[in-house]
Design an enzyme around this catalytic site. Structure first.
Site, PDB file in Angstrom:
ATOM      1  N   ARG A  39       0.818  -1.231   0.000  1.00  0.00           N
ATOM      2  CA  ARG A  39       0.000   0.000   0.000  1.00  0.00           C
ATOM      3  C   ARG A  39       0.849   1.276   0.000  1.00  0.00           C
ATOM      4  NH1 ARG A  39      -2.055  -4.086  -0.855  1.00  0.00           N
ATOM      5  NH2 ARG A  39      -4.003  -4.900   0.010  1.00  0.00           N
ATOM      6  N   TYR A  46      -7.403  -5.713 -10.243  1.00  0.00           N
ATOM      7  CA  TYR A  46      -6.857  -5.313 -11.552  1.00  0.00           C
ATOM      8  C   TYR A  46      -7.732  -4.398 -12.401  1.00  0.00           C
ATOM      9  CZ  TYR A  46      -3.058  -8.450 -10.536  1.00  0.00           C
ATOM     10  OH  TYR A  46      -1.959  -9.023  -9.951  1.00  0.00           O
ATOM     11  N   PHE A  59      -1.539 -19.528 -14.755  1.00  0.00           N
ATOM     12  CA  PHE A  59      -0.116 -19.216 -14.986  1.00  0.00           C
ATOM     13  C   PHE A  59       0.317 -18.093 -14.068  1.00  0.00           C
ATOM     14  CE2 PHE A  59      -2.711 -17.098 -18.263  1.00  0.00           C
ATOM     15  CZ  PHE A  59      -2.409 -15.765 -18.052  1.00  0.00           C
TER      16      PHE A  59
HETATM   17  C1  LIG Z   1      -1.947  -7.191  -4.131  1.00  0.00           C
HETATM   18  C2  LIG Z   1      -0.574  -6.537  -3.942  1.00  0.00           C
HETATM   19  C3  LIG Z   1       0.318  -6.888  -5.113  1.00  0.00           C
HETATM   20  C4  LIG Z   1      -0.802  -5.021  -3.869  1.00  0.00           C
HETATM   21  O1  LIG Z   1       0.451  -4.374  -3.848  1.00  0.00           O
HETATM   22  P1  LIG Z   1       0.619  -2.906  -3.227  1.00  0.00           P
HETATM   23  O2  LIG Z   1       1.965  -2.424  -3.559  1.00  0.00           O
HETATM   24  O3  LIG Z   1       0.201  -2.935  -1.811  1.00  0.00           O
HETATM   25  O4  LIG Z   1      -0.473  -2.103  -4.055  1.00  0.00           O
HETATM   26  P2  LIG Z   1      -0.476  -0.509  -4.277  1.00  0.00           P
HETATM   27  O5  LIG Z   1      -0.013   0.174  -3.039  1.00  0.00           O
HETATM   28  O6  LIG Z   1       0.241  -0.173  -5.535  1.00  0.00           O
HETATM   29  O7  LIG Z   1      -2.034  -0.293  -4.458  1.00  0.00           O
HETATM   30  C5  LIG Z   1      -2.582   0.307  -5.592  1.00  0.00           C
HETATM   31  C6  LIG Z   1      -4.087   0.352  -5.411  1.00  0.00           C
HETATM   32  O8  LIG Z   1      -4.610  -0.970  -5.385  1.00  0.00           O
HETATM   33  C7  LIG Z   1      -5.373  -1.190  -4.214  1.00  0.00           C
HETATM   34  N1  LIG Z   1      -5.168  -2.568  -3.808  1.00  0.00           N
HETATM   35  C8  LIG Z   1      -3.997  -3.154  -3.503  1.00  0.00           C
HETATM   36  N2  LIG Z   1      -4.201  -4.449  -3.194  1.00  0.00           N
HETATM   37  C9  LIG Z   1      -5.520  -4.665  -3.277  1.00  0.00           C
HETATM   38  C10 LIG Z   1      -6.332  -5.797  -3.038  1.00  0.00           C
HETATM   39  N3  LIG Z   1      -5.802  -6.967  -2.655  1.00  0.00           N
HETATM   40  N4  LIG Z   1      -7.667  -5.675  -3.239  1.00  0.00           N
HETATM   41  C11 LIG Z   1      -8.200  -4.497  -3.621  1.00  0.00           C
HETATM   42  N5  LIG Z   1      -7.467  -3.377  -3.856  1.00  0.00           N
HETATM   43  C12 LIG Z   1      -6.136  -3.475  -3.680  1.00  0.00           C
HETATM   44  C13 LIG Z   1      -4.792  -0.201  -3.217  1.00  0.00           C
HETATM   45  O9  LIG Z   1      -5.719   0.077  -2.197  1.00  0.00           O
HETATM   46  C14 LIG Z   1      -4.532   0.984  -4.108  1.00  0.00           C
HETATM   47  O10 LIG Z   1      -5.759   1.635  -4.369  1.00  0.00           O
HETATM   48  P3  LIG Z   1      -5.846   3.203  -4.679  1.00  0.00           P
HETATM   49  O11 LIG Z   1      -5.080   3.405  -5.950  1.00  0.00           O
HETATM   50  O12 LIG Z   1      -7.301   3.444  -4.819  1.00  0.00           O
HETATM   51  O13 LIG Z   1      -5.207   3.872  -3.524  1.00  0.00           O
HETATM   52  C15 LIG Z   1       0.094  -6.996  -2.616  1.00  0.00           C
HETATM   53  O14 LIG Z   1      -0.737  -6.656  -1.532  1.00  0.00           O
HETATM   54  C16 LIG Z   1       0.409  -8.468  -2.588  1.00  0.00           C
HETATM   55  O15 LIG Z   1       1.514  -8.853  -2.924  1.00  0.00           O
HETATM   56  N6  LIG Z   1      -0.575  -9.300  -2.164  1.00  0.00           N
HETATM   57  C17 LIG Z   1      -0.390 -10.756  -2.077  1.00  0.00           C
HETATM   58  C18 LIG Z   1      -0.103 -11.409  -3.433  1.00  0.00           C
HETATM   59  C19 LIG Z   1      -1.176 -11.102  -4.452  1.00  0.00           C
HETATM   60  O16 LIG Z   1      -2.363 -11.171  -4.200  1.00  0.00           O
HETATM   61  N7  LIG Z   1      -0.725 -10.732  -5.659  1.00  0.00           N
HETATM   62  C20 LIG Z   1      -1.583 -10.513  -6.816  1.00  0.00           C
HETATM   63  C21 LIG Z   1      -1.434 -11.701  -7.660  1.00  0.00           C
HETATM   64  S1  LIG Z   1      -2.572 -11.831  -8.974  1.00  0.00           S
END
Ligand SMILES: CC(C)(COP(=O)(O)OP(=O)(O)OC[C@H]1O[C@@H](n2cnc3c(N)ncnc32)[C@H](O)[C@@H]1OP(=O)(O)O)[C@@H](O)C(=O)NCCC(=O)NCCS
Length: 409
Positions: free
Chosen positions: A88, A121, A409
């Protein structure tokens, strides 16, 4: 915190994979890590660094994926993860933005991914393009309708999966261009499908397979595991976990399903990802016994509107001006005229008044042909300025069969 973002080198693989595993909370056995490493393209695998510390990951596979009309190059997005200590703070956003601009520069007009969580996404312009079904079928209620096809020339052969790999490959090669979403498999991808160590088995025993064939050769295969069990009364309660089932024609397909549903000592079949238009739905006399669950499969991002929309085929003529909203890939944010019929398409920038206004994620959702646009109009996601324009575009973009990738994938 000073962050930098760049492709990783091969020597950084282990640290990169560790960040990914920490993000997902997983511990991948060594042999699967090795398969993953062989699938990875290092020049397309990004790392975010906080000083020297790797804190974020994302990679792209160079896929040949079927879209309506045939296979095209598609960026398969994977391994998106941010170290829990750094979440975040915009790291995912920086990875997504960089990845999409790399795809744009490379001329890869479409990206696709599996989402760990569906809420992530959409903000980056991905739309839910394909669905899949989970079936849990009690074998006692799995009779076919009397219309099920049968071909007396067909027979089944029990095979050892490791020894039948080239047969599976050949059948898959023949089917993958038929359904949008299916993608060509590299040898390392096949290694992932067929890996069969104890940690791959989930307590359900080794991979098993049958091939449907006639004198002319193989016409389909089913790949599965069986978790054998008995209840307190010593009655069989075995579960057959279907991994893959592909048939080249309806009779082979029906015979393979019949085999799977008729295995002795199996009380139910669990199929964890089937296409939403799986013909099995129409083969079963009582399809309620599919006990179907509906989930999302692929998410698709149109990276370049004009290139993507001209790369696929259309089911009907269409001539519409679309105003695309896209804050992440600003090169798409303008009006485009799409003119297409069943023989080809043209998509060019234009200044004519818009017939439709929509976020780019809607084009991604509709791109593989499985998402009718009317529901998106009803949901207010699409705005129509010329009556009938949405129906025209929706009909033209729809495609049979339904999209499905079926292999995460
Ligand atoms: C999901 C993940 C990649 C997000 O990374 P992050 O660096 O915290 O994300 P960011 O800070 O760039 O967030 C960007 C936006 O996405 C939102 N967001 C991030 N993760 C989210 C989630 N799991 N669900 C909904 N929204 C999410 C943030 O709130 C932020 O919203 P905003 O632009 O309105 O403020 C990270 O939490 C993670 O590694 N999670 C576990 C693995 C995973 O689920 N990966 C995705 C694989 S498909």
């Amino acid at each position: 915190m000073t962050l930098s973002l760049r492709p990783i080198g091969e020597a950084e693989w282990s640290a990169w994979n560790t960040v990914d595993e920490e993000a997902f909370g997983t511990a991948t056995p060594e042999h699967r890590q090795e398969i993953f490493r062989r699938n990875i393209e290092f020049d397309r695998s990004l790392g975010v660094f906080d000083g020297d510390l790797l804190v974020g990951t994302a990679a792209t596979y160079s896929f040949s994926m079927t879209v309506p009309g045939g296979p095209i190059p598609v960026g398969g997005v994977t391994a998106v993860g941010v170290l829990p200590s750094h979440r975040r703070r915009g790291i995912l956003s920086s990875l997504m933005t960089r990845q999409l601009s790399d795809l744009h520069e490379r001329g890869e007009a479409v990206a696709a991914l599996y989402a760990a969580e569906a809420a992530i996404y959409g903000r980056y312009g991905y739309g839910r393009a394909a669905d899949c079904m989970v079936f849990r079928i009690p074998t006692a209620n799995a009779a076919f309708t009397r219309h099920a096809p049968a071909d007396p020339a067909l027979r089944l052969r029990v095979v050892r999966p490791a020894e039948a790999r080239s047969t599976f490959e050949k059948i898959y090669e023949s089917v993958f261009e038929r359904r949008p979403g299916l993608y060509a498999r590299t040898p390392a991808r096949w290694d992932g499908v067929l890996t069969d160590q104890e940690s791959d088995q989930g307590g359900a025993g080794p991979l098993r397979a049958v091939v449907a064939e006639d004198d002319g050769g193989p016409r389909g295969y089913a790949l599965f595991r069986i978790k054998a069990s008995f209840d307190d009364h010593d009655l069989p309660t075995g579960e057959l976990r279907l991994k893959e089932l592909f048939g080249l024609d309806p009779a082979a397909y029906a015979l393979l399903w019949r085999h799977v549903l008729d295995r002795d000592l199996v009380s139910h079949v669990l199929a964890q990802s089937r296409p939403s238009d799986d013909p099995l739905i129409h083969l079963l006399a009582e399809p309620r016994h599919l006990h179907a669950l509906w989930l999302d499969d692929l998410w698709v991002r149109v990276v370049d509107v004009d290139r993507a929309l001209t790369a696929r085929r259309y089911s009907a003529p269409v001539d519409v001006v679309i105003e695309v909203e896209d804050t992440v890939c600003p090169w798409n944010a303008r009006r485009w005229r799409l003119t297409a019929d069943t023989s080809g398409a043209r998509c060019a920038p234009c200044d004519d008044p818009a017939d439709l206004t929509l976020p780019v994620s809607v084009l991604g959702a509709a791109y593989l042909g499985g998402r009718p646009l009317a529901a998106l109009l009803a949901a207010g996601v699409v705005r129509e300025s010329r009556a009938g324009a949405l129906r025209e575009l929706s009909t033209a973009m729809s495609w049979d069969p339904a999209p499905w990738a079926g292999l995460v994938f």
